[in-house]
Design a protein around this motif. Structure first.
Motif, mmCIF file in Angstrom:
data_model
loop_
_atom_site.group_PDB
_atom_site.id
_atom_site.type_symbol
_atom_site.label_atom_id
_atom_site.label_comp_id
_atom_site.label_asym_id
_atom_site.label_seq_id
_atom_site.Cartn_x
_atom_site.Cartn_y
_atom_site.Cartn_z
ATOM 1 N N ALA A 1 61.784 96.920 38.006
ATOM 2 C CA ALA A 1 60.753 97.224 37.236
ATOM 3 C C ALA A 1 60.121 98.595 37.892
ATOM 4 C CB ALA A 1 59.876 96.331 37.154
ATOM 5 N N VAL A 2 59.810 98.263 39.240
ATOM 6 C CA VAL A 2 58.946 99.451 39.951
ATOM 7 C C VAL A 2 59.729 100.765 39.879
ATOM 8 C CG1 VAL A 2 57.670 100.029 41.895
ATOM 9 C CG2 VAL A 2 57.513 97.930 41.044
ATOM 10 N N MET A 3 60.972 100.596 40.541
ATOM 11 C CA MET A 3 61.683 101.894 40.896
ATOM 12 C C MET A 3 61.949 102.660 39.546
ATOM 13 S SD MET A 3 65.232 100.663 41.951
ATOM 14 C CE MET A 3 66.740 100.338 40.995
ATOM 15 N N ASN A 4 61.863 102.526 38.549
ATOM 16 C CA ASN A 4 62.001 103.076 37.329
ATOM 17 C C ASN A 4 60.636 103.746 36.829
ATOM 18 O OD1 ASN A 4 64.179 103.184 35.567
ATOM 19 N ND2 ASN A 4 63.949 101.283 34.747
ATOM 20 N N GLU A 5 59.813 103.339 37.414
ATOM 21 C CA GLU A 5 58.387 104.038 37.044
ATOM 22 C C GLU A 5 57.745 104.850 38.200
ATOM 23 O OE1 GLU A 5 56.895 103.178 33.870
ATOM 24 O OE2 GLU A 5 58.409 101.794 33.218
ATOM 25 N N VAL A 6 58.205 105.010 39.310
ATOM 26 C CA VAL A 6 57.133 105.587 40.368
ATOM 27 C C VAL A 6 58.165 106.738 40.999
ATOM 28 C CG1 VAL A 6 55.935 103.628 40.834
ATOM 29 C CG2 VAL A 6 58.098 104.036 42.288
ATOM 30 N N ALA A 7 57.310 107.504 41.813
ATOM 31 C CA ALA A 7 58.144 108.647 42.522
ATOM 32 C C ALA A 7 58.730 108.117 43.779
ATOM 33 C CB ALA A 7 56.595 109.464 42.950
ATOM 34 N N GLY A 8 58.307 107.121 44.374
ATOM 35 C CA GLY A 8 59.384 106.675 45.307
ATOM 36 C C GLY A 8 58.978 105.293 45.892
ATOM 37 N N VAL A 9 59.751 104.421 46.334
ATOM 38 C CA VAL A 9 59.610 103.259 47.106
ATOM 39 C C VAL A 9 60.049 103.246 48.548
ATOM 40 C CG1 VAL A 9 60.134 100.774 47.169
ATOM 41 C CG2 VAL A 9 59.803 101.884 44.940
ATOM 42 N N ARG A 10 58.953 102.654 49.298
ATOM 43 C CA ARG A 10 59.175 102.669 50.656
ATOM 44 C C ARG A 10 59.298 101.352 51.371
ATOM 45 N NH1 ARG A 10 60.411 106.990 49.361
ATOM 46 N NH2 ARG A 10 59.732 108.926 49.923
ATOM 47 N N ARG A 11 60.069 101.205 52.382
ATOM 48 C CA ARG A 11 60.156 99.782 53.214
ATOM 49 C C ARG A 11 59.910 100.240 54.667
ATOM 50 N NH1 ARG A 11 59.145 95.202 55.360
ATOM 51 N NH2 ARG A 11 60.957 93.598 55.069
#
Ligand code: IPD
Ligand code: CA
Ligand code: CA
Length: 267
Positions: free
Chosen positions: A177-187
Motif C-alpha cells: 500500500a505504501v510504496m505505491n503512494e510515496v517518493a521512497g521507502v527506507r529500511r
C-alpha cells in the motif's frame, strides 16, 4: 543551544561512556568479518557490556530509579515514579555486519510518562536529545519534523520483519500500500534512529510493527518535541503497549496511518 536538565546530562554522560566501548568493538567486528563463525558472540558481549555501563552510570547518578532494558529486562527500583528505558545497541544486525548505522537509546519515564529521550549514533557522533516541553536537538542544534504534507513527496522509513519475526504477510500488505503512494521507502535497521531521523526532518514519516518499548521510547520523545505526532497503528496512543508505531508531522502521520488501516481492511 539546548538547555537541558541535570537528568539529561546524566543520560548524555552514560551514552558517551557506553559509546566508547561500542566504537572500539565495532572496529573489532570489522576485523572479525572474515572469520567463518562470524562475530555473533562478540557482538552479544559488546551489547551486554554497553548495557552494563549504562546501567552503572545511571544507577550511580540516580540511585533508586527502576529500569527496563533489552538484555536485563525489568529491574525494580525503590523510587517507583522513575524508570529508565534502555536499548544499549539498536541496530544489532548492522553492527554485526560492519554497517555503521546503529544507536544507543535511553528514555526516562516519570509517573508513567515519557519525559526525556536520547538517541546516539556513536559512529557519526550524532546525539539526538529531547525533553518534554524543551524541544529536540541534534548536537545542540534545534531540530524539527519535516513540513512536507503530501505522501507522493514523502520519504518514509520502516522496518522489515526477518527470520524468526512475526507477520511477514502483514508487512507485505503494508508495503504494497505504501510504496505505491510515496517518493521512497527506507529500511535503515535501527528503529531508534528512524525516529530520530523523523524528528530531524530527514525522514518525512515512519511506521513499524512488533517493536519493544526500548526500541521506541526515546524516539517518541524526540518526534513529539520536534513538533511531530506519534501513534499506534490504529491511531491510538498505544505505541509502547501495541509495539506498532506511525510517526511524522500531523498531516503525514495521519495520512500514513489511514493508508495502513485501509490496507488491512478486508475488501
Ligand atoms: C531492532 C531494530 C530494527 C527493528 C527491529 C528491532 P535491535 O532492534 O530497531 O530496526 O526493525 O524490529 O528489533 O534488535 O537491533 O536492538
Ligand atoms: Ca538492542
Ligand atoms: Ca532494538
Amino acid at each position: 543551544m539546548s538547555r537541558h536538565t541535570p537528568s539529561m546530562s546524566v543520560m548524555v554522560a552514560a551514552a558517551r561512556k557506553a559509546a566508547r566501548g561500542l566504537q572500539r568493538d565495532f572496529g573489532e567486528v570489522e576485523n572479525l568479518q572474515v572469520s567463518l563463525k562470524g562475530p555473533a558472540n562478540f557482538v552479544t558481549a559488546a551489547d551486554r557490556k554497553a548495557e552494563k555501563t549504562i546501567f552503572e552510570e545511571l544507577s550511580k547518578a540516580r540511585p533508586g530509579y527502576g529500569f527496563l532494558m533489552e538484555e536485563a529486562g525489568v529491574i525494580e527500583g525503590a523510587d517507583k515514579s522513575h524508570r529508565w528505558i534502555v536499548d544499549p545497541l539498536d541496530g544489532t544486525t548492522n553492527f554485526l555486519h560492519g554497517i555503521p548505522m546503529f544507536s544507543i537509546s535511553i528514555a526516562l519515564e516519570r509517573e508513567g510518562q515519557l519525559v526525556a529521550g536520547l538517541v546516539y549514533n556513536p559512529i557519526s557522533d550524532e546525539m539526538f536529545i529531547g525533553e518534554k516541553g524543551q524541544g529536540a536537538f541534534l548536537n545542540d542544534r534545534r531540530i524539527r519534523v519535516s513540513a512536507r504534507r503530501e505522501l507522493p513527496q514523502a520519504v518514509v522509513a520502516t522496518g522489515i520483519p526477518h527470520i524468526g519475526r512475526p507477520d511477514h504477510q502483514g508487512f507485505m500488505t503494508e508495503l504494497g500500500a505504501v510504496m505505491n503512494e510515496v517518493a521512497g521507502v527506507r529500511r535503515m535497521g535501527s528503529a531508534a534512529l528512524d525516529l530520530a531521523y523523523v524528528a530531524a526532518g530527514r525522514f518525512d514519516a515512519y511506521w513499524e510493527t512488533n517493536l519493544s518499548a526500548w526500541d521506541i521510547a526515546a524516539g517518541i520523545v524526540l518526534v513529539r518535541e520536534a513538533g511531530g505526532f506519534v501513534s499506534g497503528l490504529t491511531g491510538r496512543d498505544d505505541m509502547i503497549e501495541s509495539g506498532g508505531i506511525v510517526a511524522g508531522n500531523d498531516m503525514l502521520s495521519r495520512k500514513l496511518g489511514d493508508l495502513l488501516k485501509k490496507a488491512h481492511k478486508p475488501s
